[in-house]
Scaffold this motif. Structure first.
Motif, PDB file in Angstrom:
ATOM      1  N   PHE C 472       0.819  -1.207   0.000  1.00  0.00           N
ATOM      2  CA  PHE C 472       0.000   0.000   0.000  1.00  0.00           C
ATOM      3  C   PHE C 472       0.852   1.256   0.000  1.00  0.00           C
ATOM      4  CE2 PHE C 472      -4.107  -1.435  -0.287  1.00  0.00           C
ATOM      5  CZ  PHE C 472      -4.440  -2.410   0.639  1.00  0.00           C
ATOM      6  N   ILE C 473       1.971   1.212   0.715  1.00  0.00           N
ATOM      7  CA  ILE C 473       2.863   2.386   0.732  1.00  0.00           C
ATOM      8  C   ILE C 473       3.354   2.666  -0.677  1.00  0.00           C
ATOM      9  CG2 ILE C 473       5.080   3.267   1.515  1.00  0.00           C
ATOM     10  CD1 ILE C 473       4.621   1.904   4.156  1.00  0.00           C
ATOM     11  N   ILE C 474       3.719   1.600  -1.386  1.00  0.00           N
ATOM     12  CA  ILE C 474       4.188   1.767  -2.771  1.00  0.00           C
ATOM     13  C   ILE C 474       3.077   2.384  -3.614  1.00  0.00           C
ATOM     14  CG2 ILE C 474       4.916   0.541  -4.864  1.00  0.00           C
ATOM     15  CD1 ILE C 474       6.364  -1.445  -3.022  1.00  0.00           C
ATOM     16  N   LEU C 475       1.849   1.895  -3.428  1.00  0.00           N
ATOM     17  CA  LEU C 475       0.716   2.437  -4.191  1.00  0.00           C
ATOM     18  C   LEU C 475       0.506   3.915  -3.869  1.00  0.00           C
ATOM     19  CD1 LEU C 475      -1.941  -0.418  -4.019  1.00  0.00           C
ATOM     20  CD2 LEU C 475      -0.854   0.480  -6.069  1.00  0.00           C
ATOM     21  N   ILE C 476       0.636   4.272  -2.575  1.00  0.00           N
ATOM     22  CA  ILE C 476       0.437   5.673  -2.187  1.00  0.00           C
ATOM     23  C   ILE C 476       1.510   6.546  -2.815  1.00  0.00           C
ATOM     24  CG2 ILE C 476       0.481   7.318  -0.267  1.00  0.00           C
ATOM     25  CD1 ILE C 476      -0.713   5.103   1.485  1.00  0.00           C
ATOM     26  N   ILE C 477       2.759   6.066  -2.766  1.00  0.00           N
ATOM     27  CA  ILE C 477       3.849   6.851  -3.363  1.00  0.00           C
ATOM     28  C   ILE C 477       3.612   6.985  -4.858  1.00  0.00           C
ATOM     29  CG2 ILE C 477       6.322   6.885  -3.862  1.00  0.00           C
ATOM     30  CD1 ILE C 477       6.754   5.502  -1.174  1.00  0.00           C
ATOM     31  N   ALA C 478       3.208   5.877  -5.491  1.00  0.00           N
ATOM     32  CA  ALA C 478       2.928   5.913  -6.931  1.00  0.00           C
ATOM     33  C   ALA C 478       1.825   6.919  -7.231  1.00  0.00           C
ATOM     34  CB  ALA C 478       2.527   4.525  -7.425  1.00  0.00           C
ATOM     35  N   ALA C 479       0.790   6.918  -6.412  1.00  0.00           N
ATOM     36  CA  ALA C 479      -0.323   7.856  -6.623  1.00  0.00           C
ATOM     37  C   ALA C 479       0.156   9.289  -6.501  1.00  0.00           C
ATOM     38  CB  ALA C 479      -1.438   7.590  -5.611  1.00  0.00           C
ATOM     39  N   LEU C 480       0.986   9.570  -5.469  1.00  0.00           N
ATOM     40  CA  LEU C 480       1.466  10.942  -5.271  1.00  0.00           C
ATOM     41  C   LEU C 480       2.379  11.367  -6.416  1.00  0.00           C
ATOM     42  CD1 LEU C 480       2.163  10.802  -1.428  1.00  0.00           C
ATOM     43  CD2 LEU C 480       0.373  12.096  -2.570  1.00  0.00           C
ATOM     44  N   VAL C 481       3.232  10.430  -6.858  1.00  0.00           N
ATOM     45  CA  VAL C 481       4.120  10.744  -7.980  1.00  0.00           C
ATOM     46  C   VAL C 481       3.297  11.051  -9.225  1.00  0.00           C
ATOM     47  CG1 VAL C 481       5.747   9.693  -9.608  1.00  0.00           C
ATOM     48  CG2 VAL C 481       6.142   9.476  -7.159  1.00  0.00           C
ATOM     49  N   PHE C 482       2.277  10.233  -9.446  1.00  0.00           N
ATOM     50  CA  PHE C 482       1.421  10.413 -10.614  1.00  0.00           C
ATOM     51  C   PHE C 482       0.733  11.770 -10.589  1.00  0.00           C
ATOM     52  CE2 PHE C 482      -0.970   9.110 -14.169  1.00  0.00           C
ATOM     53  CZ  PHE C 482      -2.292   9.510 -13.969  1.00  0.00           C
ATOM     54  N   ILE C 483       0.243  12.140  -9.385  1.00  0.00           N
ATOM     55  CA  ILE C 483      -0.437  13.434  -9.245  1.00  0.00           C
ATOM     56  C   ILE C 483       0.540  14.558  -9.547  1.00  0.00           C
ATOM     57  CG2 ILE C 483      -1.484  15.036  -7.589  1.00  0.00           C
ATOM     58  CD1 ILE C 483      -2.475  12.511  -6.074  1.00  0.00           C
ATOM     59  N   PHE C 484       1.729  14.463  -8.959  1.00  0.00           N
ATOM     60  CA  PHE C 484       2.742  15.495  -9.128  1.00  0.00           C
ATOM     61  C   PHE C 484       3.127  15.634 -10.608  1.00  0.00           C
ATOM     62  CE2 PHE C 484       5.753  18.362  -7.542  1.00  0.00           C
ATOM     63  CZ  PHE C 484       6.992  18.136  -8.115  1.00  0.00           C
ATOM     64  N   TYR C 485       3.339  14.485 -11.234  1.00  0.00           N
ATOM     65  CA  TYR C 485       3.727  14.452 -12.643  1.00  0.00           C
ATOM     66  C   TYR C 485       2.646  15.078 -13.528  1.00  0.00           C
ATOM     67  CZ  TYR C 485       4.708  12.382 -17.224  1.00  0.00           C
ATOM     68  OH  TYR C 485       4.923  12.190 -18.554  1.00  0.00           O
ATOM     69  N   SER C 486       1.379  14.726 -13.258  1.00  0.00           N
ATOM     70  CA  SER C 486       0.287  15.296 -14.055  1.00  0.00           C
ATOM     71  C   SER C 486       0.217  16.797 -13.885  1.00  0.00           C
ATOM     72  CB  SER C 486      -1.082  14.713 -13.683  1.00  0.00           C
ATOM     73  OG  SER C 486      -1.000  13.374 -13.458  1.00  0.00           O
ATOM     74  N   LYS C 487       0.437  17.252 -12.659  1.00  0.00           N
ATOM     75  CA  LYS C 487       0.390  18.692 -12.392  1.00  0.00           C
ATOM     76  C   LYS C 487       1.492  19.422 -13.157  1.00  0.00           C
ATOM     77  CE  LYS C 487      -2.874  20.208 -10.774  1.00  0.00           C
ATOM     78  NZ  LYS C 487      -3.602  21.387 -11.153  1.00  0.00           N
ATOM     79  N   MET C 488       2.678  18.827 -13.115  1.00  0.00           N
ATOM     80  CA  MET C 488       3.806  19.446 -13.817  1.00  0.00           C
ATOM     81  C   MET C 488       3.505  19.540 -15.302  1.00  0.00           C
ATOM     82  SD  MET C 488       6.467  20.205 -11.864  1.00  0.00           S
ATOM     83  CE  MET C 488       5.361  20.954 -10.725  1.00  0.00           C
ATOM     84  N   LYS C 489       2.956  18.446 -15.832  1.00  0.00           N
ATOM     85  CA  LYS C 489       2.624  18.395 -17.264  1.00  0.00           C
ATOM     86  C   LYS C 489       1.602  19.471 -17.609  1.00  0.00           C
ATOM     87  CE  LYS C 489       1.554  14.729 -20.515  1.00  0.00           C
ATOM     88  NZ  LYS C 489       0.879  13.458 -20.676  1.00  0.00           N
ATOM     89  N   GLU C 490       0.622  19.597 -16.718  1.00  0.00           N
ATOM     90  CA  GLU C 490      -0.433  20.587 -16.932  1.00  0.00           C
ATOM     91  C   GLU C 490       0.133  21.982 -16.931  1.00  0.00           C
ATOM     92  OE1 GLU C 490      -4.082  19.342 -14.619  1.00  0.00           O
ATOM     93  OE2 GLU C 490      -4.152  21.531 -14.396  1.00  0.00           O
ATOM     94  N   MET C 491       0.996  22.249 -15.947  1.00  0.00           N
ATOM     95  CA  MET C 491       1.561  23.593 -15.845  1.00  0.00           C
ATOM     96  C   MET C 491       2.419  23.899 -17.060  1.00  0.00           C
ATOM     97  SD  MET C 491       2.420  23.744 -11.773  1.00  0.00           S
ATOM     98  CE  MET C 491       3.592  25.050 -11.790  1.00  0.00           C
ATOM     99  N   LYS C 492       3.134  22.861 -17.563  1.00  0.00           N
ATOM    100  CA  LYS C 492       3.961  23.065 -18.741  1.00  0.00           C
ATOM    101  C   LYS C 492       3.090  23.399 -19.941  1.00  0.00           C
ATOM    102  CE  LYS C 492       8.012  21.113 -20.971  1.00  0.00           C
ATOM    103  NZ  LYS C 492       7.661  20.589 -22.300  1.00  0.00           N
ATOM    104  N   THR C 493       1.968  22.637 -20.111  1.00  0.00           N
ATOM    105  CA  THR C 493       1.072  22.908 -21.234  1.00  0.00           C
ATOM    106  C   THR C 493       0.505  24.313 -21.152  1.00  0.00           C
ATOM    107  OG1 THR C 493       0.219  20.772 -20.527  1.00  0.00           O
ATOM    108  CG2 THR C 493      -0.501  21.565 -22.660  1.00  0.00           C
ATOM    109  N   GLU C 494       0.157  24.723 -19.933  1.00  0.00           N
ATOM    110  CA  GLU C 494      -0.398  26.058 -19.734  1.00  0.00           C
ATOM    111  C   GLU C 494       0.589  27.130 -20.128  1.00  0.00           C
ATOM    112  OE1 GLU C 494      -3.250  25.495 -15.982  1.00  0.00           O
ATOM    113  OE2 GLU C 494      -2.201  27.432 -16.014  1.00  0.00           O
ATOM    114  N   SER C 495       1.853  26.965 -19.670  1.00  0.00           N
ATOM    115  CA  SER C 495       2.825  28.017 -19.952  1.00  0.00           C
ATOM    116  C   SER C 495       3.200  28.020 -21.424  1.00  0.00           C
ATOM    117  CB  SER C 495       4.069  27.862 -19.069  1.00  0.00           C
ATOM    118  OG  SER C 495       4.665  26.607 -19.314  1.00  0.00           O
ATOM    119  N   ASP C 496       3.127  26.815 -22.080  1.00  0.00           N
ATOM    120  CA  ASP C 496       3.393  26.781 -23.523  1.00  0.00           C
ATOM    121  C   ASP C 496       2.328  27.578 -24.253  1.00  0.00           C
ATOM    122  OD1 ASP C 496       4.716  23.359 -23.693  1.00  0.00           O
ATOM    123  OD2 ASP C 496       5.648  25.295 -23.277  1.00  0.00           O
ATOM    124  N   ASN C 497       1.049  27.399 -23.776  1.00  0.00           N
ATOM    125  CA  ASN C 497      -0.043  28.118 -24.443  1.00  0.00           C
ATOM    126  C   ASN C 497       0.080  29.621 -24.200  1.00  0.00           C
ATOM    127  OD1 ASN C 497      -1.111  25.785 -25.362  1.00  0.00           O
ATOM    128  ND2 ASN C 497      -2.639  25.556 -23.764  1.00  0.00           N
TER     129      ASN C 497
END
Lengths: 320, 170, 497
Positions: C472-497
């Motif tokens: 479960f700890i691995i799943l939680i870390i994976a979930a947090l990493v995924f959230i962080f990664y998606s946010k970064m991607k989103e912010m990058k897309t926003e600043s590109d636009n």
């Protein structure tokens, strides 16, 4: 046209107001005029809950109205008892109470926050008496208090209980203090969960009613250590289990379950309910259920119940 | 009917006037300030509202405190993020409050609040009928049988709950 | 084997099937109407079962339970008002489909997914109960905490555009869950000396206020539900193509497994399962961006999961006497009244009755499907009811339902307050679904966290004390990493636009 509409509208309002449930039961001799609800403030499926639901099915026969059993959970019964203060005298909602609520909880840590007192209630009839048992994870090989003491010298004892301010929690605390052992009470939301925790080895010990532990004892997952009474028990399942009284300790009492109503209720109402339940307790099916649950019929009245509460309060206060 | 027609016209006119008025606001800034205020208030109230009986580090105050600290930090972050957007002219959040919509919402809320307050004095069925008729009138319905249907539903719900389900409605 | 055959024989009485279908119908109705919940239905109809034997009473009660899990999706899809807490995840994609004029399709998916989840769960119960029970036995307090913590990460998935606001909403939910009595010490928290706050806020009351009553306040916009023309709606083709079935298969299977796992854990139920699965489906989907805008995988995931809980939750109930959620806790009372004491020996002492009930659960899901198919056409007509009638009637049901939970007028006031709070939050662009997640998970998370630390004498290593914990700890870390990664991607897309 408009006038007709207005008249019809107000007529509808008046008629429907007549259907509104007001609590104006002025004629006590007619009590009960509608269904009665009995609130069990403890876990669903627990001993008190099963007793409540079963006895309620016979209610109509003796009281003439349906008796509905319901639960209201939280803080070992405190939530339901506190909410019950909103009821008025001669209410159609009755509730259970026991020594845990009136003797233990107000006198242990956090007791100042309790908003109800014994005098807010009128006891009607005690429905049963039962003895608590302490069981241990069978892998530890603890069969009596001497084994427990030995175990406790090298281990901090964890006891799973159904709420830290409950009747059984106090019994555990008193016993551990008497034995001079270090312990922690771990609170669970129900005796079944507490027993399961002990069975899994999460906590080493649990306190519960005999019938609740029976399944695990029979399966050899838990072993009984001690009974919280004078002389212990010796039955097929709980073979030769000593009582805390046999070790010279005074901190024990039977667990009760008293049907109560709000203070100020007319004595004739109390009498009616008491007589009805006395008849229900005579039924052979009820006796069979009590045997299965390993509990005893002990229909204390208000005076006897007050004595019980006072004696438990004395035990609790003296051990402080 | 003439009275109803003139009421309708007055409502339409007022509606038109209100509909034209809008208030612009920044939901992020206001939200951040509101959440900051609430978390500070609750953190200050905590000692009096949660009395400690245990000595352990993890106790009854731990979780609520953690939760409010998170809200505090995030609301500050949100506030400065929005300020940065405004300063750097990168498109700050902006919403419009249309006065007509808000006044309507307020009216519905008043009806709901009134429904709640009438429950005990006049009972469930009566207050449901009153509420039902008010809400249907709010939708400017002229057909009388709509009102009858709503009133009938109110009565039906009340009776089913009371006599079939044994729930003591007020 | 004889026991099973005897069980089937005991099951096949016409009265059992009649009670089954009555229960299914009642469950569907209560689940579908906002303000009324499955829990309320079971509580209100339980006394009727006292005179029935064990098999008919369980067919009746389980019928209510299963159909209620499906029924909540109906109002969630049609009027954006979840009839039960676990339908909130279905609402996220169900309602947008209604707005596109595809309500019948959405309800069809919900029905098929619910049936699939329910059957999967019933078959697991029938064939794998002992093994699953063993797995349940391996889960303890630290595992329960970690699964709840994993559940909290779902807040990110339902936060919409702003993660910050989503987390704040989640925190509001967590705070509200802590009001009342502290489960570990019995002390009071934030009750402001008001006796009415003593028992905290029931989730049904909050649900009614946050979603049902607030939706009525939103009627101030006077928009019609369906955003496309009525012609398109009446011509709606609710058939599902092969490719759509193919798309829904992976999330459905994953959700069924998640539902079963969540079901066997005490304290977590259909609500957690549906959100977990929704989130998981989003993570594995190729059409991730469509989630929240009418994605069929979202509905399939949520509905499969909340019905997959139904059979699985009976496993700890029957074998250990531990209910999976509050509804099932009432079933425990029904078991005891019929002399069926849960425990390791239940299947040996009452094997025939047990197998009759378990096989009956399979039939319950089949009949739920049949009833649902027929009733869906009726339910779909709800959106044709004029708003001027529908809105006040929903409110009346909400008030009756909110009152019925604790027979308290104060609770109705609480619902009204929550409606006002939700309205203000919506105006400030705060998502309301995370509040629900915080409410659902708050108490269990905190309880299990503090209990774990008492058991371990304050040592945090208890949270890595078993393979399941580490998983479960691995799943939680994976979930947090995924959230962080998606946010970064989103912010990058926003600043590109």
């Amino acid at each position: 046209m408009k006038k007709v509409l207005c008249v019809v509208f107000f007529a509808l309002l008046t008629i429907s107001s007549a259907f509104s449930g007001g609590s104006n039961e002025a004629d006590i001799s007619k009590w009960p005029e509608r269904e009665i609800t009995v609130i069990c403030p403890w876990a669903v499926g627990g001993v008190a809950d099963v007793v409540n639901r079963t006895l309620a099915t016979y209610g109509q026969e003796y009281l003439g109205v349906p008796v509905l059993a319901t639960n209201e959970l939280g803080a070992g019964g405190n939530v339901a008892l506190t909410n019950y203060l909103k009821q008025g005298p001669n209410t159609y909602e009755l509730i259970f109470g026991n020594e845990g609520c009136f003797s233990v909880t107000p006198n242990v840590a956090g007791g100042e926050a309790i908003q109800f007192t014994y005098d807010d209630f009128v006891p009607i009839i005690n429905l049963y008496s039962a003895i608590f048992v302490m069981t241990a994870d069978s892998t530890l090989g603890i069969n009596d208090l001497d084994d427990l003491k030995e175990y406790g010298q090298n281990n901090r004892i964890k006891i799973a209980v159904n709420g830290v301010a409950s009747a059984e929690a106090f019994l555990a605390m008193a016993l551990m203090d008497n034995l001079g052992l270090e312990y922690d009470l771990v609170s669970y939301n129900g005796a079944n969960l507490a027993l399961d925790a002990a069975a899994k080895g999460e906590t080493a010990f649990a306190i519960s009613h005999q019938s609740q532990a029976a399944g695990n004892v029979e399966a050899g997952v838990l072993t009984p250590v001690v009974m919280f009474n004078e002389d212990g028990v010796d039955t097929e399942l709980f073979k030769d289990v000593k009582g805390v009284g046999e070790y010279g300790f005074a901190e024990f009492y039977p667990n009760t379950c008293c049907l109560m109503t709000r203070k100020g209720t007319d004595p004739s109402v109390v009498e009616k309910i008491r007589n009805a339940y006395l008849e229900i307790l005579k039924k052979p099916e009820v006796k069979d259920l009590y045997d299965e649950l390993m509990i005893e019929i002990n229909p204390m009245d208000a005076e006897e119940f007050k004595e019980h509460i006072d004696s438990v309060t004395a035990i609790v206060l003296s051990s402080k | 009917m003439k009275l109803i027609d003139s009421i309708d016209k007055w409502l339409d006119d007022t509606g038109e006037k209100l509909g034209k008025k809008t208030i612009r606001y920044n939901p992020d800034l206001i939200g951040a300030v509101l959440m900051f205020g609430l978390s500070v208030a609750f953190l200050l109230m905590m000692p009096s509202q949660i009395k400690l009986t245990e000595t352990s580090t993890i106790n009854a105050r731990t979780f609520p405190r953690l939760v409010f600290m998170i809200v505090l930090v995030l609301s500050v972050l949100l506030f400065f993020k929005e300020i940065a957007k405004i300063v750097l002219k990168k498109g700050s959040a902006s919403r419009e409050l249309n006065l007509l919509v808000e006044v309507r919402a307020l009216i519905i809320f008043v009806f709901i609040a009134m429904y709640y307050l009438l429950l005990e004095p006049i009972g469930f069925i009566a207050s449901s009928i009153v509420f039902g008729i008010c809400m249907t009138a709010y939708f400017r319905v002229r057909k009388w049988y709509y009102y009858a249907i709503v009133a009938a539903c109110a009565i039906a719900v009340g009776l089913v709950f009371q006599y079939v389900l044994h729930v003591r409605l007020p | 084997m004889d026991v099973v055959i005897e069980g089937i024989r005991n099951l096949f009485h016409i009265s059992n099937f009649i009670y089954m279908n009555i229960g299914l119908l009642l469950g569907m109705i209560f689940g579908a109407i906002p303000g009324l919940t499955v829990m309320l239905c079971i509580v209100l109809f339980l006394p009727f079962t006292y005179t029935m034997g064990p098999i008919p009473s369980f067919m009746f009660l389980l019928g209510i339970y299963c159909a209620g899990s499906y029924g909540g999706s109906i109002s969630a899809i049609l009027i954006k008002t979840p009839g039960t807490p676990h339908a909130a995840a279905t609402m996220l994609d169900g309602y947008p489909m209604t707005q596109m004029g595809k309500s019948k399709k959405a309800m069809k998916i919900a029905l098929y997914a619910s049936t699939f989840g329910g059957l999967f769960s019933a078959l697991v119960l029938l064939f794998f109960a002992p093994q699953v029970s063993k797995f349940a036995r391996m889960m303890g307090t630290p595992e329960y905490f970690l699964i709840c913590a994993l559940g909290l990460t779902i807040i990110a998935g339902v936060s919409g555009k702003s993660l910050i606001k989503g987390v704040i909403s989640g925190c509001i939910g967590l705070f509200i869950a802590s009001i009342g009595v502290d489960p570990m010490t019995g002390g009071t928290r934030f009750i402001f000396n008001n006796i009415n706050f003593y028992s905290g806020f029931d989730i049904t009351i909050c649900l009614i206020g946050l979603f049902a009553l607030s939706e009525i306040l939103m009627k101030s916009k006077r928009e019609s539900i369906v955003k496309v023309s009525m012609d398109e709606v009446s011509k709606e083709d609710d058939s599902l193509s092969k490719s759509e079935y193919k798309r829904m298969a992976p999330p459905a299977i994953l959700s069924a497994i998640i539902g079963v796992i969540v079901g066997i854990i005490p304290g977590t139920g259909a609500s957690e399962a549906s959100f977990f699965s929704y989130n998981a489906a989003r993570s594995i989907s190729k059409h991730r961006d469509e989630f929240g805008k009418g994605n069929i995988e979202g509905i399939a995931a949520a509905e499969t999961a909340n019905n997959a809980v139904t059979g699985a939750t009976l496993i700890p109930l029957l074998t250990l006497g531990i209910p999976g959620d509050a509804c099932v806790a009432i079933l425990l009372g029904a078991l005891m009244i019929n002399g069926l004491t849960p425990g390791p020996n239940l299947f040996t002492t009452h094997g025939v009755t047990m197998y009759a009930i378990i096989i009956g659960l399979v039939f319950i899901n089949i009949f739920m499907f049949l009833q649902g198919k027929y009733l869906t056409k009726l339910f779909a007509k709800i959106i044709n009811i004029p708003i001027s009638i529908l809105t006040p009637v929903i409110a009346i049901f909400c008030f009756a339902g909110a009152f019925s939970v604790n027979t308290s007028v104060f609770d109705v006031g609480v619902s009204v307050f929550f409606a006002f709070m939700a309205y203000v939050l919506i105006k400030l662009d705060f998502p309301t679904v995370p509040i629900l997640i915080g409410l659902v998970l708050g108490k269990t998370t905190e309880e299990n966290f503090r209990r774990s630390l008492i058991i371990s004498d304050g040592s945090w290593s208890i949270f890595a004390s078993s393979p399941i914990c580490i998983g479960f700890i691995i799943l939680i870390i994976a979930a947090l990493v995924f959230i962080f990664y998606s946010k970064m991607k989103e912010m990058k897309t926003e600043s590109d636009n």
